[in-house]
Motif scaffolding. Structure first.
Motif, PDB file in Angstrom:
ATOM      1  N   UNK A  29       0.864  -1.293  -0.032  1.00 22.90           N
ATOM      2  CA  UNK A  29       0.206  -0.028  -0.034  1.00 22.90           C
ATOM      3  C   UNK A  29       0.802   1.134  -0.076  1.00 22.90           C
ATOM      4  N   UNK A  30       2.078   1.065   0.226  1.00 22.49           N
ATOM      5  CA  UNK A  30       3.116   2.376   0.189  1.00 22.49           C
ATOM      6  C   UNK A  30       3.304   3.147   1.274  1.00 22.49           C
ATOM      7  N   UNK A  31       2.823   2.846   2.377  1.00 21.74           N
ATOM      8  CA  UNK A  31       3.102   3.789   3.789  1.00 21.74           C
ATOM      9  C   UNK A  31       3.804   3.027   4.753  1.00 21.74           C
ATOM     10  N   UNK A  32       4.184   1.531   4.268  1.00 16.66           N
ATOM     11  CA  UNK A  32       4.989   0.852   5.320  1.00 16.66           C
ATOM     12  C   UNK A  32       6.386   0.546   4.911  1.00 16.66           C
ATOM     13  N   UNK A  33       7.440   0.767   5.821  1.00 17.52           N
ATOM     14  CA  UNK A  33       8.739   0.375   5.553  1.00 17.52           C
ATOM     15  C   UNK A  33       9.325  -0.411   6.603  1.00 17.52           C
ATOM     16  N   UNK A  34      10.759  -1.139   6.125  1.00 13.78           N
ATOM     17  CA  UNK A  34      11.455  -1.656   6.964  1.00 13.78           C
ATOM     18  C   UNK A  34      12.569  -1.081   7.124  1.00 13.78           C
ATOM     19  N   UNK A  35      12.963  -0.690   8.413  1.00 19.19           N
ATOM     20  CA  UNK A  35      13.912   0.275   8.414  1.00 19.19           C
ATOM     21  C   UNK A  35      14.951   0.059   9.806  1.00 19.19           C
ATOM     22  N   UNK A  36      16.094   0.822   9.712  1.00 15.88           N
ATOM     23  CA  UNK A  36      16.748   0.443  10.873  1.00 15.88           C
ATOM     24  C   UNK A  36      17.681   2.040  11.223  1.00 15.88           C
ATOM     25  N   UNK A  37      18.594   2.023  12.238  1.00 16.61           N
ATOM     26  CA  UNK A  37      19.476   3.297  12.314  1.00 16.61           C
ATOM     27  C   UNK A  37      20.874   2.715  12.282  1.00 16.61           C
ATOM     28  N   UNK A  38      21.524   3.608  11.639  1.00 13.37           N
ATOM     29  CA  UNK A  38      23.153   3.563  11.610  1.00 13.37           C
ATOM     30  C   UNK A  38      23.969   4.636  12.219  1.00 13.37           C
ATOM     31  N   UNK A  39      24.816   4.532  12.919  1.00 10.69           N
ATOM     32  CA  UNK A  39      25.555   5.392  13.551  1.00 10.69           C
ATOM     33  C   UNK A  39      26.513   6.182  12.532  1.00 10.69           C
ATOM     34  N   UNK A  40      26.562   7.380  12.633  1.00 15.34           N
ATOM     35  CA  UNK A  40      27.664   8.184  11.481  1.00 15.34           C
ATOM     36  C   UNK A  40      29.094   8.276  12.140  1.00 15.34           C
ATOM     37  N   UNK A  41      30.030   8.176  11.331  1.00 13.66           N
ATOM     38  CA  UNK A  41      30.095   7.886   9.883  1.00 13.66           C
ATOM     39  C   UNK A  41      29.675   6.319   9.429  1.00 13.66           C
ATOM     40  N   UNK A  42      28.645   5.950   8.876  1.00 10.40           N
ATOM     41  CA  UNK A  42      28.246   4.520   8.431  1.00 10.40           C
ATOM     42  C   UNK A  42      29.163   4.150   7.478  1.00 10.40           C
ATOM     43  N   UNK A  43      29.972   2.932   7.835  1.00 14.15           N
ATOM     44  CA  UNK A  43      30.921   2.250   7.065  1.00 14.15           C
ATOM     45  C   UNK A  43      30.323   1.724   6.176  1.00 14.15           C
ATOM     46  N   UNK A  44      30.730   1.424   4.588  1.00 16.57           N
ATOM     47  CA  UNK A  44      30.197   0.520   3.782  1.00 16.57           C
ATOM     48  C   UNK A  44      30.241  -1.105   4.222  1.00 16.57           C
ATOM     49  N   UNK A  45      29.510  -1.879   3.805  1.00 13.97           N
ATOM     50  CA  UNK A  45      29.420  -3.154   4.149  1.00 13.97           C
ATOM     51  C   UNK A  45      29.810  -3.871   2.928  1.00 13.97           C
ATOM     52  N   UNK A  46      30.450  -5.149   3.102  1.00  8.53           N
ATOM     53  CA  UNK A  46      30.826  -6.039   2.031  1.00  8.53           C
ATOM     54  C   UNK A  46      29.687  -6.428   1.432  1.00  8.53           C
TER      55      UNK A  46
END
Length: 274
Positions: A158-175
């Motif tokens: 329906x477009x109003x739902x997200x799966x989401x989290x938080x990252x601490x800055x600076x956010x490092x790239x992941x492999x």
């Protein structure tokens, strides 16, 4: 836990109504724009990057690193599409977190019905358990429907739902994920799980396990504080959390409360803005 928990947390009577709604005609904006053409998104949908460009995006269903183990139907591009109201609310939440040294990161946003159908087909194939060790090590696959992890409709559509989290800055790239690499249970200590640049919330994303319940009492200390940081920040902007999934939030009131869309996740699905 991609508890593809269907739409709103409603009683059984409302659940039956969902099947009726699924068969109802969709708005003209979603109708095919010509014979053989894909459906288009209503003009209320936007790309999150255009509204909140600093929010990180890690769209797992565009990759093979998900509980199915392959790219999911309908994900043409690794991008987050949401309703405009949802995008604006996420932008406000992001501004709040940036001031505290954090950033939001989305794993999934709008999800086409064809993707949900892909999940259902996978769940019925009991022989395909290639991703079990990471995503549902303590759940028998033949119980995924009964336990509520898989369903035939999802509020994401329906477009109003997200799966989401938080990252601490600076956010490092992941492999990148390498298909076939050894899998580690999603509830293992963070340093043992597949690397993710987000804060430690006690489980990975899409962990089919009761430890992923937002208020599970076994989650304490910094892990609990991180869950509450995400929850309280988003609740302040009008989101509600699905209690069984610490990462799952719906902006309310929903722009489309009873329509399940099936346009692909692609820039071409969006209506040009003038």
């Amino acid at each position: 836990m991609r508890r593809i928990r269907t739409a709103p947390r409603a009683p059984l009577a409302a659940a039956a109504a969902l099947l009726v709604l699924a068969a109802a005609p969709v708005p003209a904006a979603q109708a095919a724009s010509g014979r053989g053409h894909e459906p288009k998104a209503p003009e209320e949908f936007v790309a999150l990057h255009d509204v909140a460009p600093t929010i990180r995006q890690d769209i797992r269903y565009f990759t093979r690193h998900n509980f199915v183990g392959e790219r999911i139907d309908g994900y043409r591009r690794p991008m987050c599409l949401v309703t405009r109201d949802t995008g604006r609310a996420l932008a406000r939440a992001q501004r709040s977190l940036l001031r505290r040294g954090y950033t939001l990161k989305v794993y999934d946003c709008y999800r086409p019905q064809r993707a949900v159908d892909h999940f259902v087909r996978w769940a019925k194939d009991l022989d395909d358990q290639r991703m079990k060790r990471e995503f549902y090590p303590r759940v028998a696959k033949n119980r995924l429907f009964e336990d509520g992890y898989i369903a035939e409709k999802s509020g994401h559509s329906r477009g109003s739902t997200v799966d989401i989290t938080v990252a601490e800055l600076p956010a490092r790239p992941t492999r990148p994920y390498h298909p076939g690499e050894p899998l580690v249970p999603c509830y293992a200590p963070q340093e043992e799980r597949f690397p993710d640049n987000s804060v430690d919330t006690g489980t990975g994303f899409d962990c089919f396990d009761t430890l992923a319940h937002t208020d599970d009492p076994r989650i304490t200390g910094k892990q609990r504080a991180n869950r509450l940081l995400l929850k309280r920040t988003l609740e302040h902007e009008g989101f509600s959390n699905l209690p069984e999934e610490w990462w799952h939030f719906t902006h309310e009131p929903e722009t489309f409360s009873d329509t399940y869309f099936d346009f692909p996740v692609s820039p071409r699905s969006l209506t040009p803005q003038h």
